[in-house]
Design a protein around this motif. Sequence first.
Motif, short mmCIF file in Angstrom:
data_model
loop_
_atom_site.label_atom_id
_atom_site.label_comp_id
_atom_site.label_asym_id
_atom_site.label_seq_id
_atom_site.Cartn_x
_atom_site.Cartn_y
_atom_site.Cartn_z
N PHE A 218 -11.32 1.05 -8.56
CA PHE A 218 -10.45 0.99 -9.75
C PHE A 218 -11.23 1.39 -10.99
CE2 PHE A 218 -11.91 -3.00 -11.73
CZ PHE A 218 -12.65 -3.53 -10.70
N ASP A 219 -10.50 1.59 -12.10
CA ASP A 219 -11.08 2.16 -13.31
C ASP A 219 -11.00 1.25 -14.54
OD1 ASP A 219 -11.12 5.01 -12.08
OD2 ASP A 219 -9.06 4.29 -11.82
N VAL B 28 0.84 -1.21 0.00
CA VAL B 28 0.00 0.00 0.00
C VAL B 28 0.87 1.26 0.00
CG1 VAL B 28 -1.63 1.35 1.41
CG2 VAL B 28 -2.03 -1.10 1.02
N ARG B 29 1.90 1.25 0.83
CA ARG B 29 2.78 2.41 0.93
C ARG B 29 3.51 2.65 -0.40
NH1 ARG B 29 7.98 2.80 2.85
NH2 ARG B 29 7.98 0.60 3.41
N LEU B 30 4.02 1.58 -1.00
CA LEU B 30 4.75 1.73 -2.27
C LEU B 30 3.82 2.21 -3.39
CD1 LEU B 30 7.01 -1.47 -2.11
CD2 LEU B 30 7.74 0.92 -1.82
N ILE B 31 2.59 1.66 -3.43
CA ILE B 31 1.64 2.08 -4.47
C ILE B 31 1.28 3.55 -4.28
CG2 ILE B 31 -0.69 1.76 -5.40
CD1 ILE B 31 -0.33 -1.28 -4.71
N ASP B 32 1.08 3.97 -3.03
CA ASP B 32 0.78 5.39 -2.79
C ASP B 32 1.93 6.29 -3.25
OD1 ASP B 32 -1.74 4.89 -1.79
OD2 ASP B 32 -1.15 4.96 0.32
N MET B 33 3.15 5.83 -3.06
CA MET B 33 4.30 6.61 -3.55
C MET B 33 4.27 6.70 -5.08
SD MET B 33 7.48 5.32 -1.13
CE MET B 33 8.62 6.67 -1.54
N LEU B 34 3.96 5.58 -5.72
CA LEU B 34 3.92 5.56 -7.19
C LEU B 34 2.81 6.47 -7.72
CD1 LEU B 34 4.39 1.72 -7.71
CD2 LEU B 34 6.03 3.50 -8.35
N SER B 35 1.64 6.37 -7.11
CA SER B 35 0.50 7.12 -7.65
C SER B 35 0.62 8.61 -7.37
CB SER B 35 -0.83 6.57 -7.12
OG SER B 35 -0.96 6.87 -5.75
N GLU C 141 -1.12 -0.34 -12.45
CA GLU C 141 -1.77 -1.65 -12.31
C GLU C 141 -1.53 -2.12 -10.88
OE1 GLU C 141 -2.29 -5.20 -15.34
OE2 GLU C 141 -0.32 -5.32 -14.42
N ILE C 142 -2.62 -2.30 -10.15
CA ILE C 142 -2.53 -2.47 -8.70
C ILE C 142 -2.29 -3.92 -8.29
CG2 ILE C 142 -3.76 -2.13 -6.52
CD1 ILE C 142 -3.00 0.47 -8.00
N THR C 143 -3.02 -4.83 -8.89
CA THR C 143 -2.94 -6.22 -8.44
C THR C 143 -3.63 -7.11 -9.47
OG1 THR C 143 -3.36 -7.71 -6.56
CG2 THR C 143 -5.10 -6.13 -7.10
N SER C 144 -3.76 -8.37 -9.12
CA SER C 144 -4.42 -9.32 -10.01
C SER C 144 -5.38 -10.16 -9.20
CB SER C 144 -3.34 -10.21 -10.66
OG SER C 144 -3.94 -11.24 -11.39
N PHE C 145 -6.57 -10.39 -9.76
CA PHE C 145 -7.55 -11.23 -9.08
C PHE C 145 -7.46 -12.66 -9.57
CE2 PHE C 145 -9.06 -7.10 -7.89
CZ PHE C 145 -9.55 -7.31 -6.60
N VAL C 146 -6.29 -13.23 -9.38
CA VAL C 146 -6.07 -14.64 -9.69
C VAL C 146 -6.38 -15.46 -8.44
CG1 VAL C 146 -4.38 -14.42 -11.53
CG2 VAL C 146 -3.64 -14.28 -9.16
N ARG C 147 -6.47 -16.77 -8.62
CA ARG C 147 -6.74 -17.62 -7.45
C ARG C 147 -5.57 -17.54 -6.48
NH1 ARG C 147 -7.76 -23.03 -10.26
NH2 ARG C 147 -6.59 -23.75 -8.44
N PRO C 148 -5.88 -17.32 -5.19
CA PRO C 148 -4.81 -17.17 -4.19
C PRO C 148 -3.89 -18.40 -4.11
CG PRO C 148 -6.95 -16.54 -3.28
CD PRO C 148 -7.22 -17.12 -4.63
N ASP C 149 -4.42 -19.58 -4.42
CA ASP C 149 -3.55 -20.77 -4.36
C ASP C 149 -2.60 -20.82 -5.55
OD1 ASP C 149 -6.00 -21.22 -5.78
OD2 ASP C 149 -5.49 -23.33 -5.94
N PHE D 214 -6.46 3.43 -11.89
CA PHE D 214 -6.00 2.16 -11.33
C PHE D 214 -6.57 1.02 -12.16
CE2 PHE D 214 -5.71 3.97 -6.73
CZ PHE D 214 -4.48 4.55 -7.04
N SER D 215 -5.74 0.04 -12.46
CA SER D 215 -6.25 -1.13 -13.16
C SER D 215 -5.93 -2.39 -12.38
CB SER D 215 -5.65 -1.22 -14.58
OG SER D 215 -4.27 -1.43 -14.52
N VAL D 216 -6.72 -3.41 -12.64
CA VAL D 216 -6.47 -4.73 -12.05
C VAL D 216 -6.48 -5.75 -13.17
CG1 VAL D 216 -7.48 -4.12 -9.82
CG2 VAL D 216 -8.93 -5.21 -11.55
N LEU D 217 -5.67 -6.78 -13.00
CA LEU D 217 -5.63 -7.86 -13.97
C LEU D 217 -6.66 -8.90 -13.56
CD1 LEU D 217 -3.63 -8.58 -16.40
CD2 LEU D 217 -2.60 -10.20 -14.81
#
Length: 309
Positions: free
Chosen positions: A98-99, A32-39, A47-55, A78-81
């Motif tokens: 996200f957008d 969260v801290r690193l993304i806030d620095m980037l944004s 691109e924030i994260t990906s909604f892939v299966r956690p396993d 903000f985008s998500v995969l």
Amino acid sequence: MNPLPSNVRIREVGPRDGFQNEPETIATADKVRLIDMLSSSGLKRVEITSFVRPDVIPQLSDAEEVLTGIQRRDGVAFSVLVPNERGLERALALRDRFDEISVFLSASETHNRKNVNRSIGESLAGLEQTLETAREAGLRREGVIATSFGCPYEGEVPLDRVLGIAERLAAAGCEEVGFGDTTGMANPRQVGEFFAAARERLDGVELTAHFHNTRGQGLANVLAALEQGVDSFESSFGELGGCPVPPGATGNVATEDVVSMLHEMGVETGVDLGALVEASRAAQRVLGRPLGSHVLRAGPVDWHGVQSE
Ligand code: ZN
């Protein structure tokens, strides 16, 4: 030669492409801290994260927490995969955070099967439904094509096949198509020819280049794309990320290296290079190892500086 674009859009993909390839899972608060620095560095797309299966990718199993924790900022998309309909459903629970979505497949049958256990045709059919759901939700849509410039398993990937897939994605509602050099096989001549052809066939679609620096040709490939009028790039702060094949490969072309090169050439990005380098330094501290970007090691070019030696 064409004039270079005067402005370039950069999507920072480190929080997804980078963090997912780290052997240790990074703490959510650090992400969260690193993304806030980037944004807050002037980047317009992250691109924030990906909604892939956690396993499958435990490194990104905190997708919801990260999306909820980061600060929204005016003018930053903000985008998500999302790999499929199921992933999109999870993301849509946080629709206001996200957008844009990115969907992905590979232009190589072997790579696609190893990655998502489907044929290219099956992937496209599934993604068409996902893209329709995303359109109904009012999300902007990017389709990313991995191994667009070569495949570690199959070698050459025919240009015609890549652009055919891109046309299918555009027809399915992608406003933007990203072409990934997933294992860093592209060379600048190939990239120039590729985007000249892509521009002819994909009129009205935003074309985005996503290069890896696996063999040190990332920036040369950025320049080759730029010379064909490409004005949208994806890169990763600190040169994080990259595909585990080939083993030990370095990551995406570093955002700070791209930004530095563009600014030195008089191409605007809107990014505050100093703030971006601070984010990469912070990532180094979090990861406890030096990262690969050149500007991080050498510092930004200083035309007024006095060299001590
Ligand atoms: Zn990448």
